[in-house]
Scaffold this motif. Sequence first.
Motif, PDB file in Angstrom:
ATOM      1  N   SER A   1      60.800 107.208  49.854  1.00  0.00           N
ATOM      2  CA  SER A   1      60.479 106.407  48.672  1.00  0.00           C
ATOM      3  C   SER A   1      59.941 107.309  47.564  1.00  0.00           C
TER       4      SER A   1
ATOM      5  N   THR B   1      66.390 112.119  46.140  1.00  0.00           N
ATOM      6  CA  THR B   1      66.776 111.789  44.785  1.00  0.00           C
ATOM      7  C   THR B   1      66.249 110.406  44.429  1.00  0.00           C
ATOM      8  N   VAL B   2      66.707 109.843  43.330  1.00  0.00           N
ATOM      9  CA  VAL B   2      66.368 108.478  42.939  1.00  0.00           C
ATOM     10  C   VAL B   2      67.654 107.798  42.490  1.00  0.00           C
ATOM     11  N   PRO B   3      67.724 106.478  42.568  1.00  0.00           N
ATOM     12  CA  PRO B   3      68.941 105.779  42.152  1.00  0.00           C
ATOM     13  C   PRO B   3      69.290 106.084  40.700  1.00  0.00           C
ATOM     14  N   GLY B   4      70.551 106.374  40.454  1.00  0.00           N
ATOM     15  CA  GLY B   4      71.020 106.603  39.096  1.00  0.00           C
ATOM     16  C   GLY B   4      70.795 108.002  38.564  1.00  0.00           C
TER      17      GLY B   4
ATOM     18  N   THR C   1      71.122 118.706  43.127  1.00  0.00           N
ATOM     19  CA  THR C   1      70.649 117.603  43.957  1.00  0.00           C
ATOM     20  C   THR C   1      69.449 118.070  44.771  1.00  0.00           C
TER      21      THR C   1
END
Length: 333
Positions: free
Chosen positions: A261, A222-225, A208
């Motif tokens: 973001s 991180t990013v979604p998924g 992570t």
Amino acid sequence: MTHLARRRMLAAATAGLLSAAIGVATAPATAAPRTASASACKLSTLPYPADVYRADARAIDRTGRFIAGTALRVGEESNQALLLVWDRGRLTTIESSLAENVADVNTAGTVVGSGWADGRIRPWILRDGAVALLPSPPGGAEPTAINGAGDIVGVGVDPDTYDPFTVRWPAARPGTFEVLDAPAGAVPQGITEDGTIVGTAGEFAAWTGWVRYPDGRVEALTVPGARTTIVYAAQGHWAIGRVNLGDGNQVKVRWDLRDGSWSRLADELPLVTDVNKRGTVVGGDRIARGGTSRLLPGGGARVGLGAEAISDTGTVVGFRNDGRLTPVRWSGC
């Protein structure tokens, strides 16, 4: 697994291009579609000792004045490690058995890196023309980045469990180090001018990303998924890395550290190694600004390129491999 092996494993897992022979990742010499060559870029070979069999440039300071790298010379009993430092293109060569790895250089020309001594990885600093050991935990430590203020971050290792943890050598307290609060298994990879630190943590194949702000606050990066996230570098308010979205979908990304973001970088980038304060990214044989990338000049069917670092002025440094590894600089890209 040692912290050094862990860092190399992370690089290999994401780039898939780790070369055991030279110890650095090399981009394949293939052209990608829909992108033009960076015709404004000018490639030049940096001066290096004539009697070495390999040399490279690993780091550049934000202004582009100082560049640092390594070289190997064949000795009577073993290879001799050399530290190379260029100041406005003028080379200084320092012989040191510790100069196995260069991590970073700052605007004062201070270089940090690591090498093996007494059976463990030891951190060092080049200051005023001399290599000196930094204090470290019992299991050893490895610097990964230094900012303009002289604050150094790196990874320490527990001598019993070999688990990594985050270490900082504060410029305000020379000769000391401190263990920072960070996620378990944290490996820091970058520190910005205001002291923001980024890195990767977690167990094997479950990595992570994280960011630690100057006030001590730690947040996920991180990013979604994403199934796994690996963070490579940071500068200004930007950080870069790679995420695994599953089904072999590996995506290179850039985060805005001001709000967390993220945006997707050009798919043609074979890997990502560094970013400057303008958000320009380099990796392999390419330079990217957002979703578009361009080839760096100097590659070919049998010539590999490796862009290792980029200054805020846009100067890129790395290596060219045409059968012999040599240090190079790209200007005006």
